[in-house]
Design an enzyme around this catalytic site. Structure first.
Site, short mmCIF file in Angstrom:
data_model
loop_
_atom_site.label_atom_id
_atom_site.label_comp_id
_atom_site.label_asym_id
_atom_site.label_seq_id
_atom_site.Cartn_x
_atom_site.Cartn_y
_atom_site.Cartn_z
N THR A 136 40.84 45.11 39.71
CA THR A 136 41.51 44.49 38.56
C THR A 136 40.45 44.05 37.55
O THR A 136 39.34 43.67 37.92
CB THR A 136 42.37 43.27 38.97
OG1 THR A 136 41.49 42.21 39.41
CG2 THR A 136 43.33 43.60 40.10
N GLY A 137 40.81 44.15 36.27
CA GLY A 137 39.87 43.74 35.22
C GLY A 137 38.62 44.60 35.21
O GLY A 137 37.51 44.09 35.06
N ALA A 138 38.80 45.91 35.34
CA ALA A 138 37.64 46.81 35.37
C ALA A 138 37.25 47.28 33.98
O ALA A 138 36.42 48.18 33.84
CB ALA A 138 37.94 48.01 36.27
N SER A 156 35.66 45.49 31.73
CA SER A 156 34.40 44.91 31.25
C SER A 156 33.67 44.19 32.38
O SER A 156 34.17 44.11 33.50
CB SER A 156 34.66 43.93 30.08
OG SER A 156 35.20 42.72 30.56
N TYR A 207 39.94 26.64 35.33
CA TYR A 207 39.26 27.85 35.82
C TYR A 207 38.63 27.60 37.20
O TYR A 207 38.80 28.39 38.13
CB TYR A 207 38.18 28.28 34.82
CG TYR A 207 37.24 29.36 35.35
CD1 TYR A 207 37.61 30.70 35.36
CD2 TYR A 207 35.98 29.02 35.86
CE1 TYR A 207 36.75 31.68 35.85
CE2 TYR A 207 35.11 29.99 36.35
CZ TYR A 207 35.51 31.32 36.35
OH TYR A 207 34.66 32.28 36.84
P1 NDP Z 1 34.88 39.54 31.88
O1 NDP Z 1 35.59 38.68 30.90
O2 NDP Z 1 33.86 40.50 31.38
O3 NDP Z 1 35.92 40.37 32.73
C1 NDP Z 1 37.17 39.85 33.05
C2 NDP Z 1 38.15 40.97 33.18
O4 NDP Z 1 39.43 40.43 33.49
C3 NDP Z 1 38.34 41.78 31.89
O5 NDP Z 1 38.39 43.14 32.25
C4 NDP Z 1 39.66 41.31 31.37
O6 NDP Z 1 40.37 42.26 30.62
C5 NDP Z 1 40.39 41.04 32.67
N1 NDP Z 1 41.58 40.24 32.49
C6 NDP Z 1 41.72 39.03 31.90
N2 NDP Z 1 43.01 38.66 31.88
C7 NDP Z 1 43.71 39.65 32.47
C8 NDP Z 1 45.09 39.86 32.72
N3 NDP Z 1 46.02 38.98 32.36
N4 NDP Z 1 45.46 40.99 33.36
C9 NDP Z 1 44.55 41.92 33.70
N5 NDP Z 1 43.24 41.78 33.48
C10 NDP Z 1 42.83 40.66 32.86
O7 NDP Z 1 34.25 38.54 32.94
P2 NDP Z 1 33.36 38.74 34.27
O8 NDP Z 1 33.09 40.17 34.50
O9 NDP Z 1 32.25 37.80 34.18
O10 NDP Z 1 34.35 38.19 35.38
C11 NDP Z 1 34.78 38.96 36.48
C12 NDP Z 1 34.93 38.06 37.69
O11 NDP Z 1 33.67 37.50 38.04
C13 NDP Z 1 35.87 36.88 37.50
O12 NDP Z 1 36.66 36.73 38.67
C14 NDP Z 1 34.94 35.70 37.35
O13 NDP Z 1 35.53 34.50 37.78
C15 NDP Z 1 33.83 36.13 38.28
N6 NDP Z 1 32.55 35.48 38.10
C16 NDP Z 1 31.83 35.64 36.94
C17 NDP Z 1 30.60 35.01 36.82
C18 NDP Z 1 29.80 35.13 35.58
O14 NDP Z 1 28.75 34.52 35.54
N7 NDP Z 1 30.21 35.90 34.59
C19 NDP Z 1 30.05 34.22 37.92
C20 NDP Z 1 30.88 34.14 39.08
C21 NDP Z 1 32.07 34.76 39.15
P3 NDP Z 1 40.05 42.56 29.04
O15 NDP Z 1 38.87 43.48 29.06
O16 NDP Z 1 41.30 43.21 28.59
O17 NDP Z 1 39.78 41.25 28.40
#
Ligand code: NDP
Length: 315
Positions: free
Chosen positions: A8-10, A12, A190
């Site tokens: 999911t959320g692939a 970015s 969050y």
């Molecule tokens: P990004 O914002 O780059 O990626 C988040 C992704 O979630 C995006 O693809 C986004 O879609 C998608 N998304 C958001 N809302 C929805 C929705 N309603 N339905 C489907 N998809 C959705 O952040 P990260 O890559 O950093 O985050 C990924 C994971 O890593 C998360 O679980 C975060 O909690 C975790 N994490 C991140 C850390 C960090 O330092 N960045 C540290 C620890 C954990 P869209 O592209 O359309 O916006």
């Protein structure tokens, strides 16, 4: 045969980097479960993921109808399900007022926790049926929900309290929009959602590991300070956060490296232990990390599970 993994959320950040890392091995077909179809297609192309190694399927975790529709579409595709990665998340640290999912739940907990909870529950049976040698359900956690760490102690701290807000429907109308019933705070919402993610992984393990043989795991991939997760933050924060993580806390990890870490949890034959929260040390070796008291509290996990079942319409 190739393994099939749903991420999911692939579109970015971590999800995209993981999709790339797995697709490159030629051993995986990645279902990119994304809310923005075009963005996901473009992201796959510009990352150089070849066409035969991925499929984009629409999923908006902030709507239960969409989650159910996704599950229906996936089942129709006839593919087996070997690994599910619950990775998507929203983070709204500067929001002054809560916003809500299609079903009326506060957006961060509604998307990050409830949407994934429904998805994982509906797909569990498919994973159980798969004949893949190592089936896994992975829920991305975070250090920020872990109050036994330095990062987890930056206020506002995660705290689910007695969950009166969650039990009341988390709708900001007849209940608070916060799990603990307190005033709305986007950063805390969050962190609370991440505690729910980590509790759910353990509750899945307790309820289903023995019966299904599925490995349930969570992880903290490191601080990926450059992803879109921080897009809602103030510009000064976005400027200073990556160097701060790189040079001061030294917790910084590139998107590429974080993707390799999550890909390891998906496919490494040595990471089959269930109920584990993985982290990596400075040499990038994985180890079983300890969760905070709240994030490993079995009675809280049971309570979140039971309330969530009602909220998503499974009980
Ligand atoms: P990004 O914002 O780059 O990626 C988040 C992704 O979630 C995006 O693809 C986004 O879609 C998608 N998304 C958001 N809302 C929805 C929705 N309603 N339905 C489907 N998809 C959705 O952040 P990260 O890559 O950093 O985050 C990924 C994971 O890593 C998360 O679980 C975060 O909690 C975790 N994490 C991140 C850390 C960090 O330092 N960045 C540290 C620890 C954990 P869209 O592209 O359309 O916006």
């Amino acid at each position: 045969r190739k393994g099939t993994v749903i991420i999911t959320g692939a579109s970015s950040g971590l999800g995209l980097a993981t999709a790339k890392s797995l697709a490159e091995t030629g051993k995986w077909h990645v279902i990119m479960a994304c809310r923005d179809f075009l963005k996901a297609e473009r992201a796959a192309k510009s990352s150089g993921i070849s066409k035969e190694n991925y499929t984009v399927m629409h999923l908006d975790l902030s709507s239960f109808d969409s989650v159910r529709q996704f599950v229906g579409n996936f089942k129709q595709s006839g593919r087996p399900l070997d690994v599910l990665v619950c990775n998507a998340a929203v983070y709204l640290p500067t929001a002054k007022e809560p916003t809500f999912t299609a079903d009326g739940f506060e957006l961060s907990v509604g998307t990050n926790h409830l949407g994934h909870f429904l998805l994982a529950r509906l797909l569990l049976h498919d994973m159980k049926k798969s004949d893949y040698p190592s089936k896994r359900l992975i829920i991305v956690g975070s250090i920020t929900g872990n109050t036994n760490t330095l990062a987890g102690n930056v206020p506002p701290k995660a705290n689910l309290g007695d969950m009166r807000g969650l039990a009341g429907g988390l709708n900001g109308l007849n209940s608070s929009a916060m799990i603990d019933g307190g005033h709305f705070d986007g950063a805390k919402a969050y962190k609370d959602s991440k505690v729910c993610n980590m509790l759910m992984m353990q509750e899945f393990h307790r309820r289903f590991h023995e019966e299904t043989g599925i490995t349930f795991a969570s992880l903290y991939p490191g601080c990926i300070a450059t992803t879109g997760l921080f897009r809602e933050h103030i510009p000064l924060f976005r400027l200073l956060f990556p160097p701060f993580q790189k040079y001061i806390t030294k917790g910084y990890v590139s998107e590429d490296e974080s993707g390799k870490r999550l890909a390891q949890v998906v496919s490494d034959p040595s990471l089959t232990k269930s109920g584990v929260y993985w982290s990596w040390n400075h040499n990038s070796a994985s180890f079983e990390n300890e969760l905070s008291e709240e994030a490993s509290d079995a009675s809280k996990a049971k309570k979140v599970w039971e309330i969530s079942e009602k909220l998503v319409g499974l009980a």
